[in-house]
Scaffold this motif. Structure first.
Motif, short mmCIF file in Angstrom:
data_model
loop_
_atom_site.label_atom_id
_atom_site.label_comp_id
_atom_site.label_asym_id
_atom_site.label_seq_id
_atom_site.Cartn_x
_atom_site.Cartn_y
_atom_site.Cartn_z
N ASN A 1 -0.12 7.62 1.80
CA ASN A 1 -1.56 7.77 1.58
C ASN A 1 -2.24 6.42 1.86
O ASN A 1 -2.83 5.81 0.97
N SER B 1 2.08 7.93 -5.96
CA SER B 1 1.18 8.18 -4.84
C SER B 1 0.15 9.23 -5.26
O SER B 1 0.46 10.15 -6.00
N LEU B 2 -1.06 9.09 -4.75
CA LEU B 2 -2.11 10.06 -5.03
C LEU B 2 -2.16 11.15 -3.95
O LEU B 2 -3.07 11.98 -3.96
N SER B 3 -1.18 11.17 -3.05
CA SER B 3 -1.14 12.15 -1.98
C SER B 3 -0.71 13.52 -2.50
O SER B 3 0.27 13.64 -3.25
N GLN C 1 0.84 -1.19 0.00
CA GLN C 1 0.00 0.00 0.00
C GLN C 1 0.88 1.25 0.00
O GLN C 1 2.06 1.19 0.32
N ASP C 2 0.29 2.34 -0.37
CA ASP C 2 0.98 3.62 -0.44
C ASP C 2 1.29 4.09 0.99
O ASP C 2 0.37 4.34 1.76
N LYS D 1 -5.54 4.19 0.38
CA LYS D 1 -5.90 4.70 -0.94
C LYS D 1 -5.13 3.90 -2.00
O LYS D 1 -4.02 3.45 -1.76
N TRP E 1 -2.92 3.14 -5.49
CA TRP E 1 -1.84 3.80 -6.19
C TRP E 1 -2.37 4.40 -7.48
O TRP E 1 -3.28 3.86 -8.10
#
Length: 162
Positions: free
Chosen positions: A106, A126-128, A102-103, A109, A111
């Motif tokens: 973040n 990352s979507l952060s 996992q990220d 959530k 990737w």
């Protein structure tokens, strides 16, 4: 003044001093935590950022290995990340990753994925939208990450040698 009254007055003053001392200790502990809190928070972010760099590099390497292991002359990337866990293109078992990570910056959530012209996955990110602590470009073996204002700017893309 009777002896009992004097004793109670003395005890009341002692309780007041104890309460004052306890409040002073509480104030000092609170001040210490107020100073240490941001330092701990920044260290936790630094640890998550280092984990992101490690995991991103693992994904990029696994994607490159998947492409390199493609049978025949047509080399392809996977169409989903789960294909890295068990490569079904072969009779035997071939795993490019042990698990889907996992990220770290973040959690919970998915990737973000980078795709090629055929819609196959060539990288992850990352979507952060948080700002990374690393202000300079980062070099991770074959992966060069630019200086970024957000974690989403770091793309961990497979580098395949011909």
């Amino acid at each position: 003044m009777p002896v009992g009254d004097r004793r109670r007055a003395h005890q009341a003053r002692r309780c007041g001093h104890t309460l004052l001392g306890a409040l002073l200790v509480l104030a000092l502990v609170s001040l210490g935590l107020a100073v240490a809190g941001p330092i701990w928070s920044q260290q936790a972010q630094r640890d998550r950022e280092q984990e992101l760099l490690r995991v991103g590099q693992l994904y990029a390497q696994a994607l490159a290995n998947y492409r390199q292991a493609s049978p025949g002359s047509t080399k392809q990337y996977p169409d989903k990340l789960q294909a890295l866990l068990l490569d079904t293109r072969f009779v035997g078992t071939l795993r490019h990753l042990r698990k889907l990570y996992q990220d770290p910056v973040n959690p919970g959530k998915p990737w973000g994925t980078v795709h090629d012209a055929d819609g196959r996955i060539t990288g992850v990110y990352s979507l952060s939208d948080a700002a990374p602590l690393a202000e300079r470009p980062v070099q991770l073996g074959h992966i060069a990450l630019p200086a970024a204002s957000r974690y989403t700017d770091w793309k961990f893309v497979a580098k395949v040698t011909p």
